[in-house]
Write a protein that holds these residues in place. Structure first.
Motif, mmCIF file in Angstrom:
data_model
loop_
_atom_site.group_PDB
_atom_site.id
_atom_site.type_symbol
_atom_site.label_atom_id
_atom_site.label_comp_id
_atom_site.label_asym_id
_atom_site.label_seq_id
_atom_site.Cartn_x
_atom_site.Cartn_y
_atom_site.Cartn_z
ATOM 1 N N LEU A 122 -25.922 59.399 17.532
ATOM 2 C CA LEU A 122 -24.954 60.612 17.110
ATOM 3 C C LEU A 122 -26.079 61.748 16.860
ATOM 4 C CD1 LEU A 122 -22.773 59.042 14.631
ATOM 5 C CD2 LEU A 122 -22.440 59.853 16.857
ATOM 6 N N ASP A 123 -27.247 61.539 16.466
ATOM 7 C CA ASP A 123 -28.241 62.485 16.275
ATOM 8 C C ASP A 123 -28.670 63.149 17.719
ATOM 9 O OD1 ASP A 123 -30.248 64.425 15.713
ATOM 10 O OD2 ASP A 123 -31.576 62.781 14.795
ATOM 11 N N VAL B 153 -25.212 39.883 14.140
ATOM 12 C CA VAL B 153 -26.532 40.437 13.950
ATOM 13 C C VAL B 153 -26.905 41.425 14.926
ATOM 14 C CG1 VAL B 153 -28.907 39.966 14.038
ATOM 15 C CG2 VAL B 153 -27.423 38.656 12.765
ATOM 16 N N TYR C 23 -26.312 49.696 5.654
ATOM 17 C CA TYR C 23 -26.928 49.762 6.986
ATOM 18 C C TYR C 23 -26.673 50.951 7.384
ATOM 19 C CZ TYR C 23 -28.576 45.107 7.306
ATOM 20 O OH TYR C 23 -28.940 43.783 7.079
ATOM 21 N N LEU C 24 -25.697 51.764 7.171
ATOM 22 C CA LEU C 24 -25.179 52.837 7.999
ATOM 23 C C LEU C 24 -25.385 53.987 7.328
ATOM 24 C CD1 LEU C 24 -21.924 50.907 9.333
ATOM 25 C CD2 LEU C 24 -24.228 50.971 10.238
ATOM 26 N N VAL D 139 -25.401 54.671 16.218
ATOM 27 C CA VAL D 139 -25.597 55.703 15.295
ATOM 28 C C VAL D 139 -26.632 56.759 15.422
ATOM 29 C CG1 VAL D 139 -25.591 56.298 12.812
ATOM 30 C CG2 VAL D 139 -24.053 54.634 13.419
ATOM 31 N N THR D 140 -27.899 56.259 15.687
ATOM 32 C CA THR D 140 -29.153 57.143 16.040
ATOM 33 C C THR D 140 -28.723 57.976 17.016
ATOM 34 O OG1 THR D 140 -30.226 55.216 15.367
ATOM 35 C CG2 THR D 140 -31.494 56.944 16.413
ATOM 36 N N MET E 100 -32.348 62.674 5.469
ATOM 37 C CA MET E 100 -32.911 63.421 6.849
ATOM 38 C C MET E 100 -32.096 64.717 6.922
ATOM 39 S SD MET E 100 -33.354 60.421 9.315
ATOM 40 C CE MET E 100 -33.702 61.087 10.733
ATOM 41 N N THR F 23 -23.381 66.706 13.938
ATOM 42 C CA THR F 23 -22.457 65.326 14.196
ATOM 43 C C THR F 23 -23.124 64.292 13.171
ATOM 44 O OG1 THR F 23 -22.083 66.038 16.274
ATOM 45 C CG2 THR F 23 -21.286 63.874 15.805
ATOM 46 N N ALA F 24 -24.326 64.144 13.538
ATOM 47 C CA ALA F 24 -24.994 63.019 12.597
ATOM 48 C C ALA F 24 -24.994 63.411 11.046
ATOM 49 C CB ALA F 24 -26.251 62.985 12.901
ATOM 50 N N TYR G 115 -26.135 64.937 20.209
ATOM 51 C CA TYR G 115 -25.445 66.196 19.732
ATOM 52 C C TYR G 115 -26.432 67.373 19.243
ATOM 53 C CZ TYR G 115 -21.445 63.502 20.426
ATOM 54 O OH TYR G 115 -20.443 62.512 21.058
ATOM 55 N N ILE H 44 -33.969 53.463 8.772
ATOM 56 C CA ILE H 44 -33.245 52.420 9.161
ATOM 57 C C ILE H 44 -33.389 51.161 8.236
ATOM 58 C CG2 ILE H 44 -32.526 50.901 10.986
ATOM 59 C CD1 ILE H 44 -32.779 53.088 12.702
ATOM 60 N N PHE I 276 -23.335 45.824 3.904
ATOM 61 C CA PHE I 276 -22.940 46.221 5.149
ATOM 62 C C PHE I 276 -23.093 47.675 5.229
ATOM 63 C CE2 PHE I 276 -19.839 47.133 8.315
ATOM 64 C CZ PHE I 276 -20.406 46.638 9.410
ATOM 65 N N TYR J 9 -21.395 62.791 9.804
ATOM 66 C CA TYR J 9 -21.257 61.275 9.687
ATOM 67 C C TYR J 9 -21.945 60.686 8.403
ATOM 68 C CZ TYR J 9 -22.569 56.297 10.532
ATOM 69 O OH TYR J 9 -22.953 55.037 10.502
ATOM 70 N N HIS K 91 -36.090 58.050 11.268
ATOM 71 C CA HIS K 91 -34.810 57.370 11.586
ATOM 72 C C HIS K 91 -35.310 56.178 11.418
ATOM 73 C CE1 HIS K 91 -31.624 59.875 12.787
ATOM 74 N NE2 HIS K 91 -32.167 60.389 14.036
ATOM 75 N N THR L 299 -26.530 50.419 14.982
ATOM 76 C CA THR L 299 -27.717 51.091 14.328
ATOM 77 C C THR L 299 -28.097 52.107 15.576
ATOM 78 O OG1 THR L 299 -28.324 49.167 13.228
ATOM 79 C CG2 THR L 299 -29.836 50.846 13.286
ATOM 80 N N TRP M 1 -29.811 38.563 3.422
ATOM 81 C CA TRP M 1 -29.486 39.291 5.002
ATOM 82 C C TRP M 1 -30.004 40.724 5.056
ATOM 83 C CZ3 TRP M 1 -27.674 36.738 8.979
ATOM 84 C CH2 TRP M 1 -27.151 35.539 8.768
ATOM 85 N N LEU N 228 -32.591 41.073 8.271
ATOM 86 C CA LEU N 228 -32.343 41.999 9.367
ATOM 87 C C LEU N 228 -32.946 43.284 9.276
ATOM 88 C CD1 LEU N 228 -28.706 41.283 9.820
ATOM 89 C CD2 LEU N 228 -30.524 40.007 10.785
ATOM 90 N N TRP O 32 -28.473 55.444 6.387
ATOM 91 C CA TRP O 32 -29.881 56.228 6.419
ATOM 92 C C TRP O 32 -30.109 57.530 6.659
ATOM 93 C CZ3 TRP O 32 -28.294 53.728 10.947
ATOM 94 C CH2 TRP O 32 -28.684 54.537 12.126
ATOM 95 N N ILE P 249 -24.920 44.517 14.525
ATOM 96 C CA ILE P 249 -25.422 45.567 13.861
ATOM 97 C C ILE P 249 -26.518 46.335 14.508
ATOM 98 C CG2 ILE P 249 -26.923 45.837 11.642
ATOM 99 C CD1 ILE P 249 -25.135 43.511 10.507
#
Ligand code: HEM
Ligand code: CU
Lengths: 537, 94
Positions: free
Chosen positions: B89-90, B76, A301-302, B86-87, A308, A316-317, B93, A254, A298, A320, A250, B83, A210, A214, A304, B79
């Motif tokens: 969020l940078d 899919v 994915y979140l 979330v990008t 950086m 904020t980023a 802010y 990703i 899963f 997170y 980014h 993504t 997967w 993806l 990455w 997701i």
């Protein structure tokens, strides 16, 4: 399990199809032959990459120029990284052992799309040649690092385009393999093999597939954008034209953070096969391992952005990404717990694959915990882009995926070649390799904490001691590699004949002769309610 | 959701979808001639989304497929959406 050596008449190694000799291999659609094609091409690339690594370590033996200048050093670490990441560890376990054993482990005769499978290998080879052409022709070897960061990637005067195009083609190979495995696992399991009866290696291949499917397109498109930027200055990443170099980071991560799970998930799967076999015990927490596999795939994915933290992201980023990075470590820890619990009170058989598996756990723990140091915002500022990061990912990628790969080859070797390797030499190879590995990479943790930056051909005199130690380690490691390769290559043709199930394992690949017949199973196996991949008494 | 049988789609449907795709492509070019500022991106994205929807539904046959396959596709895209969020969020802010 019967242990009669079955005569190998129609086995896949001897089988003569439409083509003879080499053509019979490079045009074969047999998943087993394709697995070996990957194994051999990858082994060659690994040796080249390792050679470059040794050269870098030689340069770092003393401060100042030793054997190469700064430009040559930059090119060397770039090519080393591109080869090791894109041509060795990302395809790594799925392409070799996934291809060879996925159909065998689920009781199928081949993967769902055998021709697509062969095409993936061809893409792999074409990608390799494209990247290599960047070294041989044009205006100099790429020097951006394997990450191709903007703005280096559109400013460098070196011959970058073939290299990124090569990486793009390698990505296609990976996507097609992922697609193939997904369909195979969904559609081709033998009767009775419910999802909860699948071997854990297959489960990890599923999660990996997967991610391959993806995440890889993202890096493909990103590399195309870099090419456009270089050729036509379109202004996506170049701040002078209104672009944003951080956008490149980014997009790159990703893909590339999930890609580190492409590297490690199948490794976790291999370890989950080896440990129950050599403990002769049902794996502890089968479902917890599946759940943690899918959770890693899963959550992977979140997170990455943890690459950086110093690049100028918003607070904020950062907050997170740091939080989620800590979360993603939890499922990995669950697996370690499960492996240890599997060994507990098992009847442990200290064979070579098991030695690789336990040393895997050792280095994987250190690698993972150092990842948490990197994931903590304040600590990251201190150690980002230092030798500490180099130590972290070598512990995890080489120590993790690499050890699992070597464990896998020593585990499945008798099935693949129908012969057994020399066990004492295999153990000596493991010991030398392990000692070399620790000597090579452990000093880098220290050097990084003391402030030695990565990707420089030179360093301050105060770092000399640690660097000498690391370079000596690289020689020990190389000795280990030579012993292991020599033993395996010799044994493939001259080792003792192996029986069907030398380790008394319970998964389906051990129910066919060694080496397996061309079509794997005369009759597709049927699993009863009481059968299962880890049902030891 | 009658999926085990082969569902045959009349050519006419495919031609319609194709024409719709061409029309949408032309409109997404046309829209750039109007001065919309930041909304131009939104416009382009909306056209792209509608187009992918058409392709997935008819050309890729999702309309006639099992529910779970449709859910996979939705997953899919979810997701992808996460993504992007979330990008931002940078970006939002900084
Ligand atoms: C507990 C799990 C892990 C955590 C918390 C973690 C965390 C991190 C962080 C924060 C960085 C960025 C350091 C920096 O540049 O400042 C990093 C770098 C890296 N990690 Fe991990 N990591 C983990 C597992 C892994 C795994 C499983 C792999 C691969 C199989 C991996 C491969 C890498 C690589 C290749 C880099 C360096 C990339 C580069 O800049 O060249 N990590 N890790
Ligand atoms: Cu990462």
């Amino acid at each position: 399990m019967s242990s009669i050596a079955i005569e190998n008449e129609a086995n896949y190694l001897k089988y003569k199809g439409r083509y003879k000799g080499l053509l019979g291999w490079i045009l074969s659609t047999d998943h087993k032959r394709i697995g070996l094609l990957y194994l051999y091409s990858m082994a060659v690339m690994f040796l080249i990459g390792a050679g470059l690594g040794l050269a870098m370590r030689f340069e770092l033996l003393a401060p100042g120029k030793t054997v190469m200048d700064a430009q040559a050093y930059n090119a060397t670490f770039t090519v080393h990284g591109v080869i090791m990441i894109f041509m060795v560890v990302i395809p790594g376990l799925p392409a070799v052992f996934g291809n060879f054993f996925l159909p065998l482990m689920i009781g199928a005769k081949d993967v769902a799309f055998p021709r697509l499978n062969l095409l993936s290998w061809w893409f792999f080879i074409i990608g390799i040649f494209l990247v290599l052409s960047a070294l041989l022709f044009g205006s100099g070897t790429p020097d951006t690092g394997w990450t191709f960061y903007a703005p280096y990637s559109f400013r460098t005067g070196t011959n970058l385009l073939p290299a990124i195009f090569g990486a793009f083609v390698l990505g296609f190979s990976s996507i097609l393999t992922g697609l193939n495995f997904l369909v195979t696992i969904h559609r081709m399991r033998c009767p009775g093999m419910k999802w909860t009866k699948m071997p854990l290696f297959v489960w990890t291949l599923y999660g990996t597939a997967w991610i391959q499917l993806l995440a890889t397109p993202v890096v493909g498109i990103t590399l195309v954008l870099v090419a456009l930027e270089r050729l036509f200055s379109v202004g996506i990443f170049d701040p002078a034209l209104g672009g944003d170099p951080i956008l490149y980071q980014h997009l790159f991560w990703i893909y590339s953070h999930p890609a580190v799970y492409v590297m490690i998930l199948p490794a976790l799967g291999v370890i989950s096969e080896i440990i129950p076999t050599f403990s002769q015990k049902h794996i502890f927490g089968y479902k917890a391992i599946i759940a943690s596999t899918m959770a890693i795939a899963f959550v992977g994915y979140l997170v990455w952005g943890h690459h950086m933290f110093t690049a100028g992201m918003s607070g904020t980023a950062q907050y997170y990404f740091s939080l989620l990075t800590f979360l993603v470590a939890v499922p990995s820890a669950i697996k370690v717990f499960n492996w240890i619990s599997t060994m507990y009170k098992g009847s442990i058989n200290l064979q070579t694959p098991f030695l690789w598996a336990v040393s895997f756990i050792f280095v994987f723990m250190i690698g993972g915990l150092s990842g948490l140091v990197l994931g903590a915002l304040a600590a990251n500022i201190h150690v980002h882009d230092t030798a500490f990061v180099v130590a972290h990912f070598h512990y995890i990628v080489f120590g993790g995926t690499g050890f699992a790969f070597l464990g896998a080859i020593h585990y499945w070797f008798p099935k693949i070649y129908g012969r057994m390797y020399d066990k004492s030499w295999a153990n000596i190879g493991w010991a030398v390799f392990f000692i070399g590995f620790l000597t090579l990479y452990t000093p880098m943790f220290y050097l990084g904490l003391m402030g030695q930056p990565r990707r420089y051909y030179d360093y301050l005199a105060e770092f000399h001691g640690g660097n000498i130690l690391a370079t000596i380690g690289s020689w020990i490691l190389a000795t280990g590699i030579i012993i292991i390769f020599a033993n395996l290559i010799r044994s493939a043709s001259r080792g003792e004949k192996a029986v069907m199930d030398p380790w008394h394992s319970k998964t389906l690949e051990w129910t066919v002769p060694s080496p397996p017949p061309v079509e794997n199973f005369d009759e597709i196996p049927v699993l009863e309610e009481s059968d299962g991949p880890y049902n030891y008494k | 959701m009658s999926s085990e049988r082969n569902h045959i789609v009349p050519y006419k449907t495919y031609v319609f979808v194709l024409l719709a795709l061409i029309a949408l492509t032309l409109s997404s070019i046309a829209i750039t001639t109007i001065e919309l500022g930041g909304l131009a991106y939104a416009g382009a994205l909306v056209f792209a989304i509608v187009k992918s929807f058409l392709v997935l539904t008819w050309f890729m046959h999702l309309k006639y497929d099992k529910l779970y396959i449709i859910l996979w596709v939705v997953f899919v895209f979810a997701i992808l959406l996460v993504t992007v969020v979330v990008t931002f969020l940078d970006y939002l802010y900084r």
